[in-house]
Design an enzyme around this catalytic site. Sequence first.
Site, short mmCIF file in Angstrom:
data_model
loop_
_atom_site.label_atom_id
_atom_site.label_comp_id
_atom_site.label_asym_id
_atom_site.label_seq_id
_atom_site.Cartn_x
_atom_site.Cartn_y
_atom_site.Cartn_z
N ASP A 110 -3.37 -2.70 -5.09
CA ASP A 110 -2.34 -3.71 -4.81
C ASP A 110 -1.44 -3.92 -6.02
O ASP A 110 -0.21 -4.00 -5.88
CB ASP A 110 -2.99 -5.05 -4.45
CG ASP A 110 -3.46 -5.13 -3.00
OD1 ASP A 110 -3.03 -4.31 -2.18
OD2 ASP A 110 -4.25 -6.04 -2.70
N HIS A 134 0.83 -1.21 0.00
CA HIS A 134 0.00 0.00 0.00
C HIS A 134 0.86 1.26 0.00
O HIS A 134 0.56 2.23 -0.70
CB HIS A 134 -0.95 0.00 1.20
CG HIS A 134 -1.87 -1.17 1.23
ND1 HIS A 134 -2.57 -1.55 2.36
CD2 HIS A 134 -2.22 -2.07 0.27
CE1 HIS A 134 -3.29 -2.62 2.10
NE2 HIS A 134 -3.09 -2.96 0.83
N HIS A 140 -1.08 -10.77 -5.45
CA HIS A 140 0.31 -10.36 -5.28
C HIS A 140 1.28 -11.29 -6.01
O HIS A 140 2.21 -10.83 -6.66
CB HIS A 140 0.68 -10.31 -3.79
CG HIS A 140 -0.11 -9.33 -3.01
ND1 HIS A 140 -0.16 -7.99 -3.32
CD2 HIS A 140 -0.89 -9.48 -1.90
CE1 HIS A 140 -0.93 -7.36 -2.44
NE2 HIS A 140 -1.40 -8.24 -1.59
N HIS A 165 -9.42 -1.85 -4.88
CA HIS A 165 -8.30 -2.17 -3.99
C HIS A 165 -7.35 -3.17 -4.64
O HIS A 165 -6.13 -3.08 -4.46
CB HIS A 165 -8.76 -2.72 -2.64
CG HIS A 165 -7.59 -2.95 -1.73
ND1 HIS A 165 -6.97 -1.93 -1.05
CD2 HIS A 165 -6.85 -4.07 -1.47
CE1 HIS A 165 -5.93 -2.41 -0.40
NE2 HIS A 165 -5.83 -3.70 -0.64
#
Length: 305
Positions: free
Chosen positions: A242, A79, A265, A238
């Site tokens: 990421d 973040h 991720h 969001h």
Amino acid sequence: MIKQRTLKQSIKVTGVGLHSGNKVTLTLRPAMANTGVIYCRTDLNPPVTFPANANAVRDTMLCTCLVNEEGVRISTVEHLNAALAGLGIDNVIIEVDAPEIPIMDGSASPFIYLLLDAGIEEQNAAKKFIRIKQKVRVEDGDKWAEFTPYNGFRLDFTIDFEHPAIGKDVRNYVMDFSAQAFVQQISRARTFGFMKDIEYLQSQGLALGGSLDNAIVLDDYRILNEDGLRFKDELVRHKMLDAIGDLYMAGYNIIGDFKAYKSGHGLNNKLLRAVLANQEAWEFVTFDDKQAVPHGYEAPTQVLI
């Protein structure tokens, strides 16, 4: 010339570690031109540094985690890394007195405020960008992520959760990147999790700092946060946040078109590594003429929050 950027002054904030639940102090310091983004754990003696680097990303199960050659790690960097990408900050020293960056409210917005409060200063060195020259795609089952050439930074992200609160109309988000677009459309989108997963993690001694104050939490039927969502499609926004943080592990803003389906991720990092490993797929570029800079990467004179 489009110049590199750092902070005008150091700035400090305290927060809570997502996994430990302990207090964490974060300090951001200016850095010389061509330093890059350097994370540093000051709780260790001597302190251990982690340059932002795609190959240093090892553990991506719950967050983006940097691990050095000795196995020392620093977690939950994505973040803050996204906020640095959003404001185009090239050089900064990030000190933290814990194994993880504080979670704050689960978004990048507190970091944006912090960076703008410190002030942003141009440096007398050309800013380098990574320009995508050919298509690169990675897959994992039905999940995929890809880069194709594009004169700017465009993102197209799709999530797919079978959940009553996540309708088909809120599963895709598309954005042409700029500092202003990032701050207004992406930075406030919070991390999210499912109650059953959080309960399991906490039983394993993880996510001890997780709460409704720093995450969107869903049970089997609905969103549990009393205030609801900041955007109707906050979850996919969001995931885009990421991705921006994960891709900035290259250490440079990217010029290209990023598309992803159900990526996380791990797959974001796999794509970045695949790009960097293929010398034909990318090149470094600088811009002496500000008129030649791709849309969205003009150095912002101010950002409205």
